[in-house]
Every structure is written in structure tokens, then in C-alpha cells.
Design a protein around this motif. Structure first.
Motif, short mmCIF file in Angstrom:
data_model
loop_
_atom_site.label_atom_id
_atom_site.label_comp_id
_atom_site.label_asym_id
_atom_site.label_seq_id
_atom_site.Cartn_x
_atom_site.Cartn_y
_atom_site.Cartn_z
N ALA A 74 0.82 -1.21 0.00
CA ALA A 74 0.00 0.00 0.00
C ALA A 74 0.85 1.26 0.00
CB ALA A 74 -0.93 0.01 1.21
N TYR A 99 -5.47 2.54 -2.31
CA TYR A 99 -4.46 1.58 -1.86
C TYR A 99 -3.07 1.90 -2.39
CZ TYR A 99 -2.32 -2.87 -0.62
OH TYR A 99 -1.50 -3.83 -0.10
N PHE A 148 -8.20 0.97 3.32
CA PHE A 148 -7.94 0.28 2.04
C PHE A 148 -7.83 -1.24 2.14
CE2 PHE A 148 -3.86 2.18 3.60
CZ PHE A 148 -3.25 1.01 4.02
N THR A 149 -7.90 -1.82 3.33
CA THR A 149 -7.79 -3.28 3.43
C THR A 149 -9.17 -3.89 3.19
OG1 THR A 149 -6.18 -2.81 5.18
CG2 THR A 149 -6.69 -5.11 4.78
#
Length: 310
Positions: A74, A99, A148-149
Motif C-alpha cells: 500500500a 491503496y 484500504f484493506t
């Protein structure tokens, strides 16, 4: 005259060793093209996408994930050769949700880029007031902005799988039937994980949790976790400052479990135990795991959670 000849010779040597960056890029592009296997080249922004693409397309394409194993993809900064490889790819699969930070600073062919989380972009989680910190060779960074995960909400992961599948079917239409079959199998496995976590969530609501890193936003939302995060690395022994920060959190958040991204240092586990906290690992698996693959890691994560919260 002799002096002038020597000067010209010197300049020729310098110029030969200092080619313009555009020319160097052209050479890198040529080398990349020459290295192609003959299969369509698919480049990806993180390891989950590599796994999805390989599971779905099999040998029909060559999937390449370029981030080093010791970096968080990332926050990875690709070099010129890596950027050129992306630019020359037949398909570029990106995670979306902010990301790949580097992608905003380079030009990629829009017709080849697929944002795999676009279908649920209206449900992204926005993070505010995150602390700047560093770990690994990536330097200082912050988790401010969009969480972003995305894939550790297994329902969202399934939607990303579908986006990957659709893109691959267009890229290699001759493999459409096997792509469809492999997609169904992969989505079935993710649905099983989602079902297990959803069942577990009925018990998890009773347990406030602390996470070692602020990467579990979608996991927490999907499965009803009452979660607060710190900024710790699994291989670092907790010092007094870290423990005092944790005590401050525990004063208003009576957690009894710490979720770690990786196997924590034994001394840290003992120090947490003295405070009444047990440890469990849920590895987001953004990069290539030391053993196994994405699915084996996710199954191990869910197994660990089920064992912890029986």
C-alpha cells in the motif's frame, strides 16, 4: 588539437554513460517486452489480487506482483522499471480505495486499469486523525484517508473477485468457461469464510478488542467488532510507552484480546498477559505470505478467531 580530441573523447564517454531518462525508459520497455512469456501480462497492486487472478485464469495469463516481500504494498514506491512494466501490461488490476499511493503520481493506460473495489466505493470507510508512523523500508506514512484493506470483509473480497473475473474474461475470451468455473469455486470459498465470521460475530459483540494496527476497519464493520487500534509491529517488544498508551485505551475500553497482523513477539505476549489481554493473529495478507497462500492464511485467521472466541 590533441587537447580538443581528448575533450571530445571524454564527452563521448560521459554521454554514453548518461543517456536521457526517456531513452533509458525505452530500453527498459524493450527489455520488458522481450521478457514476456507470450501470454497476456497482468500486473497487480497487491498480493490478494495476484492470488485472485491466478486462481481464476490459471495458465491463461502471466500474473506479476512486483512489490518486494519486505514492504507494505500500500505504501510501496515502484522504481522506473516497475512503472514501465505496469505501463506495458495488457491488464492492470488495482485494489482501489486509495491503496496504491504511487499510482496517483504516474500515468497508466486508463483502458487497461481495473479498479476492483469500484462496485462498493460508496461504502468506503474514511479514516481521520490517524498518527504518522513508520515500519519497514517504506518510510513515514499515515492511515488517514480511505481505509484500504477491503478484502478482509469477505463479501467485499467476493465483489473484487468478480471484477477480476470480468476483466480476465475480456482479456482471454478463449478461457471464458474455465474462468467462470474457477470464479464460482473461489467465491464459494469466500462465502464460507464470510458465513463462519458472521456466525462468530454473534459472540464477538461481547468482546471489546484492540488491534495492533489500524487496518481492520472493514473486518470490524462487517462482523460487528468493537475495535480500537494502536500502532505496533508484531516483532517489536513492547516498551513502557506502548504499554502506558494501551492502559489509557483500556481505561475506557475493557478489551481482553489483542488482534495482531502477524505472530507477536513472545515477550510482548507475556506483557499483555500481565494486563489481562490474550493475543490472536488475523493476518490481512497484503503481501506474499511466508508459507501457504491467501486462502490458507484466511482460513487460519478464521480458525484462530473461532478458537479464541468459542
Amino acid at each position: 588539437m590533441k587537447t580538443r580530441t581528448l575533450l571530445f573523447s571524454f564527452l563521448a564517454i560521459v554521454l554514453a554513460g548518461c543517456k536521457p531518462s526517456a531513452e533509458k525508459a525505452a530500453e527498459t520497455a524493450a527489455a520488458t517486452t522481450a521478457a514476456k512469456s507470450g501470454k497476456p501480462q497482468v500486473l497487480v497492486g497487491n498480493y490478494p489480487l495476484q492470488y485472485f487472478a491466478q486462481r481464476i485464469a490459471g495458465d491463461a495469463v502471466e500474473v506479476r506482483f512486483l512489490a518486494p516481500k519486505n514492504e507494505d504494498p500500500a505504501f510501496w514506491q515502484p522504481d522506473e522499471a516497475a512503472i514501465t512494466a505496469f505501463q506495458n501490461a495488457d491488464l492492470i488490476l488495482m485494489n482501489g480505495a486509495g491503496y496504491s499511493k504511487w499510482a496517483d503520481k504516474v500515468t497508466l493506460p486508463e483502458s487497461k486499469v481495473v479498479d476492483t473495489s469500484a462496485s462498493f466505493a460508496n461504502n468506503f470507510i474514511e479514516v481521520r486523525d490517524a498518527t504518522t508512523h513508520s515500519h519497514g523500508p517504506g518510510g513515514d506514512h499515515s492511515h488517514n484517508g480511505t481505509a484500504f484493506t477491503t478484502w478482509i470483509d469477505f463479501k467485499q473480497a467476493s465483489m473484487q473477485v468478480q471484477a477480476v473475473s470480468d476483466a480476465l474474461a475480456k482479456l482471454v475470451p478463449a478461457a471464458k468457461d474455465s474462468i467462470s468455473k474457477n470464479t464460482v469455486a473461489l467465491k464459494d470459498e469466500l462465502a464460507s469464510l464470510d458465513g463462519r465470521m458472521s456466525t462468530l460475530s454473534r459472540r464477538l459483540v461481547q468482546y471489546p478488542l484492540v488491534a495492533s494496527h489500524p487496518v481492520y476497519h472493514y473486518l470490524a464493520r462487517r462482523y460487528g467488532l468493537e475495535l480500537k487500534s494502536v500502532l505496533w509491529e508484531p516483532d517489536t517488544v513492547l516498551d513502557d510507552t506502548a504499554l502506558n498508551d494501551l492502559k489509557g485505551i483500556l481505561a475506557g475500553h475493557r478489551a481482553r484480546w489483542m488482534i495482531w497482523e502477524g505472530e507477536p513477539n513472545k515477550e510482548s505476549v507475556e506483557k499483555l498477559g500481565a494486563l489481562g489481554l490474550q493475543s490472536v493473529v488475523f493476518d490481512p495478507c497484503g503481501n506474499v505470505p511466508a508459507s501457504g497462500d491467501f486462502m490458507t492464511v484466511m482460513k487460519a485467521n478464521v480458525d484462530a478467531m473461532e478458537n479464541a472466541f468459542r
